[in-house]
Enzyme design. Structure first.
Site, PDB file in Angstrom:
ATOM      1  N   THR A 144      37.784  55.922  -9.647  1.00 41.19           N
ATOM      2  CA  THR A 144      36.129  56.281  -8.825  1.00 41.19           C
ATOM      3  C   THR A 144      34.967  56.932  -9.403  1.00 41.19           C
ATOM      4  O   THR A 144      35.468  56.782 -11.058  1.00 41.19           O
ATOM      5  CB  THR A 144      36.830  57.511  -7.999  1.00 41.19           C
ATOM      6  OG1 THR A 144      35.332  57.406  -6.959  1.00 41.19           O
ATOM      7  CG2 THR A 144      36.704  58.720  -8.233  1.00 41.19           C
ATOM      8  N   SER A 179      34.707  67.146  -7.005  1.00 42.61           N
ATOM      9  CA  SER A 179      35.711  67.799  -5.150  1.00 42.61           C
ATOM     10  C   SER A 179      37.069  67.380  -5.481  1.00 42.61           C
ATOM     11  O   SER A 179      37.210  66.855  -6.391  1.00 42.61           O
ATOM     12  CB  SER A 179      35.623  66.230  -3.526  1.00 42.61           C
ATOM     13  OG  SER A 179      36.130  65.323  -4.488  1.00 42.61           O
ATOM     14  N   TYR A 181      39.275  65.856  -4.223  1.00 39.74           N
ATOM     15  CA  TYR A 181      39.561  64.497  -4.323  1.00 39.74           C
ATOM     16  C   TYR A 181      39.780  63.525  -5.733  1.00 39.74           C
ATOM     17  O   TYR A 181      40.667  63.296  -6.629  1.00 39.74           O
ATOM     18  CB  TYR A 181      39.264  63.021  -2.985  1.00 39.74           C
ATOM     19  CG  TYR A 181      39.061  62.443  -3.244  1.00 39.74           C
ATOM     20  CD1 TYR A 181      40.346  61.551  -3.822  1.00 39.74           C
ATOM     21  CD2 TYR A 181      38.326  61.541  -3.732  1.00 39.74           C
ATOM     22  CE1 TYR A 181      40.318  59.872  -3.481  1.00 39.74           C
ATOM     23  CE2 TYR A 181      37.912  60.400  -3.956  1.00 39.74           C
ATOM     24  CZ  TYR A 181      39.320  59.762  -4.145  1.00 39.74           C
ATOM     25  OH  TYR A 181      38.689  58.245  -4.301  1.00 39.74           O
ATOM     26  N   HIS A 182      37.916  63.539  -5.554  1.00 41.74           N
ATOM     27  CA  HIS A 182      38.202  63.250  -7.076  1.00 41.74           C
ATOM     28  C   HIS A 182      38.456  63.700  -8.451  1.00 41.74           C
ATOM     29  O   HIS A 182      39.107  62.729  -9.264  1.00 41.74           O
ATOM     30  CB  HIS A 182      36.513  63.643  -7.338  1.00 41.74           C
ATOM     31  CG  HIS A 182      34.936  62.796  -6.357  1.00 41.74           C
ATOM     32  ND1 HIS A 182      34.579  63.109  -5.239  1.00 41.74           N
ATOM     33  CD2 HIS A 182      35.171  61.160  -6.383  1.00 41.74           C
ATOM     34  CE1 HIS A 182      33.810  62.015  -4.729  1.00 41.74           C
ATOM     35  NE2 HIS A 182      33.652  60.539  -5.713  1.00 41.74           N
ATOM     36  N   LYS A 185      41.696  61.749  -9.205  1.00 39.31           N
ATOM     37  CA  LYS A 185      41.519  60.557  -9.688  1.00 39.31           C
ATOM     38  C   LYS A 185      41.692  60.881 -11.147  1.00 39.31           C
ATOM     39  O   LYS A 185      42.060  60.189 -11.975  1.00 39.31           O
ATOM     40  CB  LYS A 185      40.633  59.739  -9.125  1.00 39.31           C
ATOM     41  CG  LYS A 185      40.631  59.719  -7.875  1.00 39.31           C
ATOM     42  CD  LYS A 185      41.247  58.329  -7.115  1.00 39.31           C
ATOM     43  CE  LYS A 185      41.069  57.631  -6.061  1.00 39.31           C
ATOM     44  NZ  LYS A 185      41.938  56.845  -6.085  1.00 39.31           N
TER      45      LYS A 185
HETATM   46  P1  NAD Z   1      42.565  54.291   2.889  1.00 41.00           P
HETATM   47  O1  NAD Z   1      42.760  54.942   3.510  1.00 41.00           O
HETATM   48  O2  NAD Z   1      41.565  53.139   4.458  1.00 41.00           O
HETATM   49  O3  NAD Z   1      43.544  52.916   2.517  1.00 41.00           O
HETATM   50  C1  NAD Z   1      44.279  53.873   1.456  1.00 41.00           C
HETATM   51  C2  NAD Z   1      45.909  53.490   1.985  1.00 41.00           C
HETATM   52  O4  NAD Z   1      46.284  53.836   1.027  1.00 41.00           O
HETATM   53  C3  NAD Z   1      46.505  53.538   3.879  1.00 41.00           C
HETATM   54  O5  NAD Z   1      46.287  52.997   4.226  1.00 41.00           O
HETATM   55  C4  NAD Z   1      46.994  54.859   3.272  1.00 41.00           C
HETATM   56  O6  NAD Z   1      48.333  54.709   4.478  1.00 41.00           O
HETATM   57  C5  NAD Z   1      48.120  54.692   1.912  1.00 41.00           C
HETATM   58  N1  NAD Z   1      48.724  55.182   1.313  1.00 41.00           N
HETATM   59  C6  NAD Z   1      47.664  56.257   0.678  1.00 41.00           C
HETATM   60  N2  NAD Z   1      48.932  57.550   0.699  1.00 41.00           N
HETATM   61  C7  NAD Z   1      50.229  57.039   0.374  1.00 41.00           C
HETATM   62  C8  NAD Z   1      50.953  56.997  -0.530  1.00 41.00           C
HETATM   63  N3  NAD Z   1      51.518  57.911  -0.320  1.00 41.00           N
HETATM   64  N4  NAD Z   1      52.467  55.868  -0.029  1.00 41.00           N
HETATM   65  C9  NAD Z   1      52.189  54.797   0.147  1.00 41.00           C
HETATM   66  N5  NAD Z   1      50.988  54.365   0.609  1.00 41.00           N
HETATM   67  C10 NAD Z   1      49.701  55.259   0.854  1.00 41.00           C
HETATM   68  O7  NAD Z   1      41.086  53.904   1.548  1.00 41.00           O
HETATM   69  P2  NAD Z   1      40.049  52.836   1.171  1.00 41.00           P
HETATM   70  O8  NAD Z   1      38.840  53.740   1.294  1.00 41.00           O
HETATM   71  O9  NAD Z   1      40.979  51.471   1.427  1.00 41.00           O
HETATM   72  O10 NAD Z   1      40.694  53.293  -0.465  1.00 41.00           O
HETATM   73  C11 NAD Z   1      41.716  52.378  -1.268  1.00 41.00           C
HETATM   74  C12 NAD Z   1      41.465  52.885  -3.118  1.00 41.00           C
HETATM   75  O11 NAD Z   1      40.231  52.812  -3.205  1.00 41.00           O
HETATM   76  C13 NAD Z   1      41.493  54.600  -2.683  1.00 41.00           C
HETATM   77  O12 NAD Z   1      42.411  54.936  -3.805  1.00 41.00           O
HETATM   78  C14 NAD Z   1      40.292  55.096  -3.666  1.00 41.00           C
HETATM   79  O13 NAD Z   1      40.035  56.175  -3.429  1.00 41.00           O
HETATM   80  C15 NAD Z   1      40.278  54.169  -4.093  1.00 41.00           C
HETATM   81  N6  NAD Z   1      38.203  53.687  -3.694  1.00 41.00           N
HETATM   82  C16 NAD Z   1      37.569  53.944  -2.041  1.00 41.00           C
HETATM   83  C17 NAD Z   1      36.446  53.401  -2.189  1.00 41.00           C
HETATM   84  C18 NAD Z   1      35.576  53.463  -0.572  1.00 41.00           C
HETATM   85  O14 NAD Z   1      34.193  53.183  -0.934  1.00 41.00           O
HETATM   86  N7  NAD Z   1      36.238  53.110   0.249  1.00 41.00           N
HETATM   87  C19 NAD Z   1      35.620  53.717  -3.560  1.00 41.00           C
HETATM   88  C20 NAD Z   1      35.794  54.159  -4.303  1.00 41.00           C
HETATM   89  C21 NAD Z   1      37.413  54.204  -4.528  1.00 41.00           C
HETATM   90  N1  USQ Z   2      26.213  61.220   2.737  1.00 38.29           N
HETATM   91  C1  USQ Z   2      25.187  61.373   2.934  1.00 38.29           C
HETATM   92  N2  USQ Z   2      25.070  61.712   3.949  1.00 38.29           N
HETATM   93  C2  USQ Z   2      26.196  61.331   4.649  1.00 38.29           C
HETATM   94  C3  USQ Z   2      27.274  60.624   3.811  1.00 38.29           C
HETATM   95  C4  USQ Z   2      27.610  60.904   2.633  1.00 38.29           C
HETATM   96  O1  USQ Z   2      24.322  61.969   2.502  1.00 38.29           O
HETATM   97  O2  USQ Z   2      26.229  61.359   5.464  1.00 38.29           O
HETATM   98  C5  USQ Z   2      26.215  61.847   0.489  1.00 38.29           C
HETATM   99  C6  USQ Z   2      27.325  63.177  -0.439  1.00 38.29           C
HETATM  100  O3  USQ Z   2      26.717  63.913   0.056  1.00 38.29           O
HETATM  101  C7  USQ Z   2      27.215  61.736  -1.436  1.00 38.29           C
HETATM  102  C8  USQ Z   2      26.953  60.176  -1.066  1.00 38.29           C
HETATM  103  O4  USQ Z   2      26.789  60.043  -0.151  1.00 38.29           O
HETATM  104  O5  USQ Z   2      26.697  62.139  -1.856  1.00 38.29           O
HETATM  105  C9  USQ Z   2      27.922  59.698  -1.164  1.00 38.29           C
HETATM  106  O6  USQ Z   2      29.311  60.299  -0.221  1.00 38.29           O
HETATM  107  P1  USQ Z   2      30.257  59.535   0.622  1.00 38.29           P
HETATM  108  O7  USQ Z   2      31.154  60.286   1.554  1.00 38.29           O
HETATM  109  O8  USQ Z   2      29.981  58.136   0.952  1.00 38.29           O
HETATM  110  O9  USQ Z   2      32.181  59.232  -0.713  1.00 38.29           O
HETATM  111  P2  USQ Z   2      32.366  59.914  -1.696  1.00 38.29           P
HETATM  112  O10 USQ Z   2      32.513  61.325  -0.685  1.00 38.29           O
HETATM  113  O11 USQ Z   2      31.554  59.659  -2.884  1.00 38.29           O
HETATM  114  O12 USQ Z   2      33.473  59.261  -1.559  1.00 38.29           O
HETATM  115  C10 USQ Z   2      33.333  57.836  -1.249  1.00 38.29           C
HETATM  116  C11 USQ Z   2      35.279  57.860  -0.835  1.00 38.29           C
HETATM  117  C12 USQ Z   2      35.690  57.945  -2.078  1.00 38.29           C
HETATM  118  C13 USQ Z   2      35.409  57.141  -3.203  1.00 38.29           C
HETATM  119  C14 USQ Z   2      34.137  56.953  -3.766  1.00 38.29           C
HETATM  120  C15 USQ Z   2      33.691  56.979  -4.628  1.00 38.29           C
HETATM  121  O13 USQ Z   2      35.163  57.738  -0.238  1.00 38.29           O
HETATM  122  O14 USQ Z   2      37.488  57.233  -1.725  1.00 38.29           O
HETATM  123  O15 USQ Z   2      36.175  57.372  -4.520  1.00 38.29           O
HETATM  124  O16 USQ Z   2      33.072  57.243  -2.263  1.00 38.29           O
HETATM  125  S1  USQ Z   2      32.174  57.449  -5.895  1.00 38.29           S
HETATM  126  O17 USQ Z   2      31.362  58.268  -5.129  1.00 38.29           O
HETATM  127  O18 USQ Z   2      31.150  56.363  -6.559  1.00 38.29           O
HETATM  128  O19 USQ Z   2      33.303  58.550  -6.407  1.00 38.29           O
END
Ligand code: NAD
Ligand code: USQ
Length: 384
Positions: A144, A179, A181-182, A185
């Protein structure tokens, strides 16, 4: 080529599995379906009514003639993981299978620990399973952009060359995630880098920005293939949330001043970036990092764009600055590089009025499914 998509039932994973299948890869999906369970436990739901993974795969087969193997189980269970890999014999593995919400990881100690165990142990198991049986397989791992945080200098793609006391080296770019979570990664990136070094694994870490949009060529084919679209305060992400809020007349929830700047991309580019990474694999022992995004926006600018498009469609859109539930800089420098994927041929879909119109129309179509109680943020980063 045989590609296993871990997390293939999720938002990015489902769209990617279909895209790769359409392009002629032999695709398998591995997922423990935990994301559906976490939604149920939190009492939230995707805006779109998604079919079961078995029905999705069956429908794709009916429409395209292409089959997909399905492995339902948890990658933190090594035995299950290694048996699944031996059965499928992947040549590339795309790993989306993690707990990906920052707010979820900040709910309390239990959720922070769960997120890090799920993500870090899952990825470490995968590295071991690859070393044991598939050392030449290419790992494409979703990282991420948030691994870098918001430093006051340009963000490079994974590495930075530094001169210190007259000596020079190229080192992993400093990480300042926002966070638990982050942070998971960042821990993954270190583990993968180390595995590449000691075992000669080949890996690409895709530091992806925030993804927006819902329809891809394949998921838009018909309703049984529709992708999930999250709008709740835990799993919903900025631009997707704003469009759904605009559709139901809820004020757009800008946290703090909204000067937070992030990297973004259209889900249609997510699936193309994965294809590009797979078809241009890393070398044995190489830990390659690509920043996977196409544009940068501040949150307040995104809100203004949604308001403008919403107003043009006749929607009454208000923007509300809420007290920021997160601990993050609200005004800062942000300039990240993203040339690696462009150099390999990515042709981006930039955020446009027509995309916003289609996302807003999509949200309007499903607006009766929205539970307004799930919109305002309740998870706080601060000490109570
Ligand atoms: P999502 O929650 O929609 O999908 C993740 C999938 O992984 C789910 O179907 C879940 O059941 C599966 N999963 C989780 N833990 C597991 C485990 N231990 N074993 C098997 N399956 C498991 O998430 P997404 O938005 O599709 O994100 C996918 C990936 O991309 C994540 O790693 C996330 O960190 C990364 N990512 C997402 C975004 C975003 O904006 N959605 C941005 C940047 C990075
Ligand atoms: N934010 C708002 N209002 C909202 C939601 C979010 O102002 O209603 C702000 C947050 O405070 C933050 C920014 O928007 O500053 C991004 O928040 P987000 O919830 O859209 O994204 P984030 O928490 O960073 O996580 C999402 C995905 C995660 C991925 C990440 C990419 O859930 O899986 O890793 O985006 S990145 O942000 O580049 O790390």
């Amino acid at each position: 080529m045989k590609v296993l998509v871990i997390g293939g039932d999720g938002y990015c994973g489902w769209a990617t599995a279909l895209h790769l299948s359409k392009k002629g890869y032999e695709v398998g999906i591995l997922d423990n379906l935990s994301r559906r369970y976490w939604d149920t436990k939190l009492g939230v739901d995707t805006l779109t009514p998604i079919a079961s993974i078995q029905k999705r795969i069956q429908r794709w087969h009916d429409l395209s003639g292409k089959s997909m193997d399905l492995f339902v189980g948890d990658i933190t269970n090594y035995d299950f993981l290694s048996k699944s890999l031996r059965s499928f014999e992947p040549e590339a593995i795309v790993h989306f299978g993690e707990q990906r919400s920052a707010p979820y990881s900040m709910i309390d100690r239990e959720h922070a620990v769960f997120t890090q165990v799920n993500n870090v142990v899952g990825t470490l198991n995968l590295l071991y399973a690859m070393k044991e049986d598939f050392p030449d397989c290419h790992l494409v791992k979703l990282g991420t952009m948030g691994e870098y945080g918001t430093p006051n200098i340009d963000i490079e793609e994974g590495y930075i060359t530094i001169e210190h006391n007259g000596r020079k080296d190229t080192l992993p770019y400093p990480k300042q995630p926002g966070s638990f979570y982050h942070l998971s990664k960042v821990h993954d990136s270190h583990n993968i880098h180390f595995a590449c070094k000691i075992w000669g694994i080949r890996a690409t870490d895709l530091n992806q920005g925030v993804v927006y949009g819902v329809l891809t060529e394949e998921t838009g084919m018909e309703e049984l293939l529709v992708n999930r679209l999250d709008y709740d305060q835990v799993f919903g992400t900025a631009l997707n949330r704003f469009c759904i809020q605009a559709a139901i007349g809820h004020p757009l929830t800008v946290y703090g001043s909204g000067g937070q700047t992030r990297a973004f991309l259209d889900i249609r580019d997510t699936v193309r970036c994965i294809d590009i990474a797979i078809s241009n694999p890393a070398e044995p022992g190489q830990f390659r990092v690509f920043n996977q995004f196409t544009e940068q926006f501040s949150i307040k600018d995104l809100a203004l764009m949604v308001k403008k498009s919403g107003n043009a469609m006749g929607l009454d859109v208000e923007i509300k600055n809420l007290e920021n539930p997160r601990v993050e800089l609200e005004e800062h420098y942000f300039n990240a590089k993203n040339t690696n994927l462009l150099d390999l041929g990515l042709q981006p879909h930039y955020l446009s009025d027509s995309l916003l119109d289609s996302l807003l129309n999509f949200a309007v179509k499903y607006k009766d499914r929205v539970d307004e109680k799930q919109i305002l943020p309740t998870v706080s980063w601060r000490r109570k």
